[in-house]
Each structure stands twice: as structure tokens, then as C-alpha cells.
Enzyme design. Sequence first.
Site, PDB file in Angstrom:
ATOM      1  CE1 TYR A 152      16.631 -52.778   8.596  1.00  0.00           C
ATOM      2  CE2 TYR A 152      17.633 -53.521  10.640  1.00  0.00           C
ATOM      3  CZ  TYR A 152      17.009 -53.801   9.439  1.00  0.00           C
ATOM      4  OH  TYR A 152      16.745 -55.114   9.090  1.00  0.00           O
ATOM      5  CG  ASP A 171       6.597 -46.749  -2.061  1.00  0.00           C
ATOM      6  OD1 ASP A 171       6.707 -47.203  -0.905  1.00  0.00           O
ATOM      7  OD2 ASP A 171       7.285 -45.799  -2.482  1.00  0.00           O
ATOM      8  CB  VAL A 174      19.539 -63.461   6.774  1.00  0.00           C
ATOM      9  CG1 VAL A 174      19.059 -64.440   5.707  1.00  0.00           C
ATOM     10  CG2 VAL A 174      18.951 -63.825   8.135  1.00  0.00           C
ATOM     11  CG  ASN A 181      10.192 -59.900   3.504  1.00  0.00           C
ATOM     12  OD1 ASN A 181      10.865 -60.202   4.483  1.00  0.00           O
ATOM     13  ND2 ASN A 181      10.663 -59.977   2.261  1.00  0.00           N
ATOM     14  CB  THR A 207      19.125 -61.138   1.684  1.00  0.00           C
ATOM     15  OG1 THR A 207      19.384 -59.938   2.422  1.00  0.00           O
ATOM     16  CG2 THR A 207      18.516 -62.191   2.591  1.00  0.00           C
TER      17      THR A 207
HETATM   18  N1  NAD Z   1      19.235 -59.836   5.547  1.00  0.00           N
HETATM   19  C1  NAD Z   1      19.347 -59.667   6.853  1.00  0.00           C
HETATM   20  O1  NAD Z   1      20.404 -59.927   7.453  1.00  0.00           O
HETATM   21  C2  NAD Z   1      18.152 -59.189   7.657  1.00  0.00           C
HETATM   22  C3  NAD Z   1      18.280 -59.195   9.054  1.00  0.00           C
HETATM   23  C4  NAD Z   1      17.202 -58.778   9.814  1.00  0.00           C
HETATM   24  C5  NAD Z   1      16.026 -58.375   9.208  1.00  0.00           C
HETATM   25  N2  NAD Z   1      15.926 -58.373   7.849  1.00  0.00           N
HETATM   26  C6  NAD Z   1      14.662 -57.919   7.267  1.00  0.00           C
HETATM   27  O2  NAD Z   1      14.181 -58.890   6.364  1.00  0.00           O
HETATM   28  C7  NAD Z   1      13.335 -58.240   5.396  1.00  0.00           C
HETATM   29  C8  NAD Z   1      13.735 -58.701   4.022  1.00  0.00           C
HETATM   30  O3  NAD Z   1      15.030 -58.185   3.750  1.00  0.00           O
HETATM   31  P1  NAD Z   1      16.106 -58.897   2.818  1.00  0.00           P
HETATM   32  O4  NAD Z   1      17.301 -59.182   3.632  1.00  0.00           O
HETATM   33  O5  NAD Z   1      15.486 -60.001   2.037  1.00  0.00           O
HETATM   34  O6  NAD Z   1      16.520 -57.670   1.889  1.00  0.00           O
HETATM   35  P2  NAD Z   1      16.238 -57.395   0.348  1.00  0.00           P
HETATM   36  O7  NAD Z   1      16.852 -56.056   0.092  1.00  0.00           O
HETATM   37  O8  NAD Z   1      16.694 -58.550  -0.466  1.00  0.00           O
HETATM   38  O9  NAD Z   1      14.649 -57.346   0.270  1.00  0.00           O
HETATM   39  C9  NAD Z   1      13.899 -56.204   0.630  1.00  0.00           C
HETATM   40  C10 NAD Z   1      12.880 -55.953  -0.468  1.00  0.00           C
HETATM   41  O10 NAD Z   1      12.074 -54.836  -0.090  1.00  0.00           O
HETATM   42  C11 NAD Z   1      11.776 -54.118  -1.277  1.00  0.00           C
HETATM   43  N3  NAD Z   1      11.396 -52.746  -1.001  1.00  0.00           N
HETATM   44  C12 NAD Z   1      12.193 -51.740  -0.554  1.00  0.00           C
HETATM   45  N4  NAD Z   1      11.485 -50.611  -0.437  1.00  0.00           N
HETATM   46  C13 NAD Z   1      10.212 -50.893  -0.804  1.00  0.00           C
HETATM   47  C14 NAD Z   1       9.022 -50.130  -0.887  1.00  0.00           C
HETATM   48  N5  NAD Z   1       9.019 -48.824  -0.564  1.00  0.00           N
HETATM   49  N6  NAD Z   1       7.881 -50.748  -1.295  1.00  0.00           N
HETATM   50  C15 NAD Z   1       7.900 -52.055  -1.645  1.00  0.00           C
HETATM   51  N7  NAD Z   1       8.999 -52.832  -1.585  1.00  0.00           N
HETATM   52  C16 NAD Z   1      10.152 -52.250  -1.175  1.00  0.00           C
HETATM   53  C17 NAD Z   1      13.095 -54.184  -2.065  1.00  0.00           C
HETATM   54  O11 NAD Z   1      12.913 -53.863  -3.432  1.00  0.00           O
HETATM   55  C18 NAD Z   1      13.532 -55.615  -1.823  1.00  0.00           C
HETATM   56  O12 NAD Z   1      13.047 -56.506  -2.821  1.00  0.00           O
HETATM   57  C19 NAD Z   1      13.492 -56.734   5.639  1.00  0.00           C
HETATM   58  O13 NAD Z   1      12.408 -56.245   6.376  1.00  0.00           O
HETATM   59  C20 NAD Z   1      14.772 -56.650   6.462  1.00  0.00           C
HETATM   60  O14 NAD Z   1      14.820 -55.487   7.266  1.00  0.00           O
HETATM   61  C21 NAD Z   1      16.969 -58.781   7.048  1.00  0.00           C
END
Ligand code: NAD
Length: 235
Positions: A132, A41, A165, A68, A167
Amino acid sequence: MQTLTARGASVLVTDLDEAAGRAVADEAVAAGGSAVFAPGDVRDSASWATWRDLALERFDAVHVLVNNAGVFGEETILSVTRAGWQRTIGVNLKGSFLGIKTFAPVIRDAGGGAIVNVSSAAGLDQNPDPAYTASKWGVRGLTKMASQEFGPWGIRVNSIHPGYVLTAMTDFASAAMRAAKIEMTPMKRAGEAWEAAELVAFLVSDAAGFINGAEIAIDGGWTSGSQATEARRFR
Ligand SMILES: NC(=O)c1ccc[n+]([C@@H]2O[C@H](COP(=O)([O-])OP(=O)(O)OC[C@H]3O[C@@H](n4cnc5c(N)ncnc54)[C@H](O)[C@@H]3O)[C@@H](O)[C@H]2O)c1
């Protein structure tokens, strides 16, 4: 992640979600890359200590950290609960802080390297969720500060700011919300995870050797053009 292993990096993949994290590492290994998975975590300094020890045991030296992990809640300022606020700030901001604090000395001891913090377009602008938005602005500020503290150690620290994005995080969105987000993006499409990965790979490479303390949007023009896009509707 495979974008990095395909370039020859050995990667320690970490995630709270064991199945998801292990699958990412296994996929990279199946493709011929070098990766190991360890659960934990990011809010917990004991997890970071375990990851540091494991990385040094497996790889001898560490040159790169990518913060990330992130979570998103659908709250407003009036509706967000104390637990919801703490979870989002804890994962997105405290997690990045603990990662930098744990790994900057390790990267220094390896002779230098790079840290990339994954913020968001919300860290340049805003997003409907208050925790956020605050966490991603916090990550952007932390990046600036760390770039000053660790630049003299040969560690570059930059933030990236993805827009919309596709995801798991954005999977919940309704068709109408997806269409609205794409409409707000001047490129008129969603971004893909591999595009963000390519930016990370560039930022940690020697080709980015003089980029430190930068905030780089990867959002199809969302944050630079939202006002203009809005205004164009009324022409
Ligand atoms: N997808 C988008 O549109 C978008 C836009 C801007 C920023 N982001 C950022 O990109 C990054 C990746 O996000 P994503 O879109 O791939 O989402 P995602 O939900 O696929 O990936 C996030 C990962 O973080 C892990 N996670 C959550 N809490 C955790 C913890 N306490 N300890 C360890 N791991 C933990 C989750 O299990 C997951 O695998 C994030 O920081 C997100 O804020 C995403």
C-alpha cells in the site's frame, strides 16, 4: 461522486463490485444527476478500453478522470505474499497508470481537463502495509511525471492524500485502532468522504486552473504534525 453530478457533471462510475458501483450511480440519478455505471477491473486494459468507448458514446467528450479505486492489505514486509503484493500494486498503481494512459489522449481531444489521482497520507509518509505504501508513493510520482507530459495538452494532473477517512476501507478497524488514528490526527477526528470529494471537485474545476503536479494532503494535519503531536505527549 454526487458532489460532481450535483455540479452538473455527467459521470461514468466504474467498479469491480457491481452492486456497490451501480448503487452509487443509481443514487446520483435519483437525485437528478447524470450517471451511468459500467463494471470492470482497473488492472485490466480491456476494461479501460470499454470504459473509454462507453464514455465517448454517452458523453461525446471527456474532461475529467478520477483514479479512486484502491485496496489495502494488512501485511508486513516479511508476511506479504506475492499475490497480495501484486493485488495492491495492481489496483492502486497499475490501475492509475492504465487510467491515465487510456484517458489522457481522450481528454486532450476534448480540449483539455484534469486528472486527480487518489493517493494517501501513506504516499507522503508510510503506513504499516508495504505494498500500500509503495503503491501510494508510486501514484504520487506518476502524478508528477504525468503533469509534465500532459500539461502542454491542457491537462492538469494532481494527487490527493487523504488521512484517516471513514469508508468501507476503514470499517474493519477495531475501536482501539480508530481511537489511535484519531489521536494521531491534530484535528482529533476522522475525515469524511464528502470532504475528499469536495477537494476533487475543486481540483477538476476551472478555479484550480493553475494547479498542476501538486500533492494535496487532506488529513486533518496528520502528515504535517505527527512528530509534533508525538512530542507534545511528553511535555
Ligand atoms: N478511507 C481512508 O482512510 C483512505 C485514506 C487514504 C486513501 N484512501 C484511498 O481512497 C480511495 C478510495 O477508498 P475508500 O476509502 O473509499 O475505500 P472503498 O473500499 O470504500 O472504495 C474502494 C473501491 O475500489 C473498488 N475496487 C477495488 N479493486 C478494484 C479493481 N480491481 N477494479 C475496480 N475497482 C476496484 C472497490 O470495489 C471499492 O468500491 C482508495 O484509493 C484508497 O486507497 C482512503
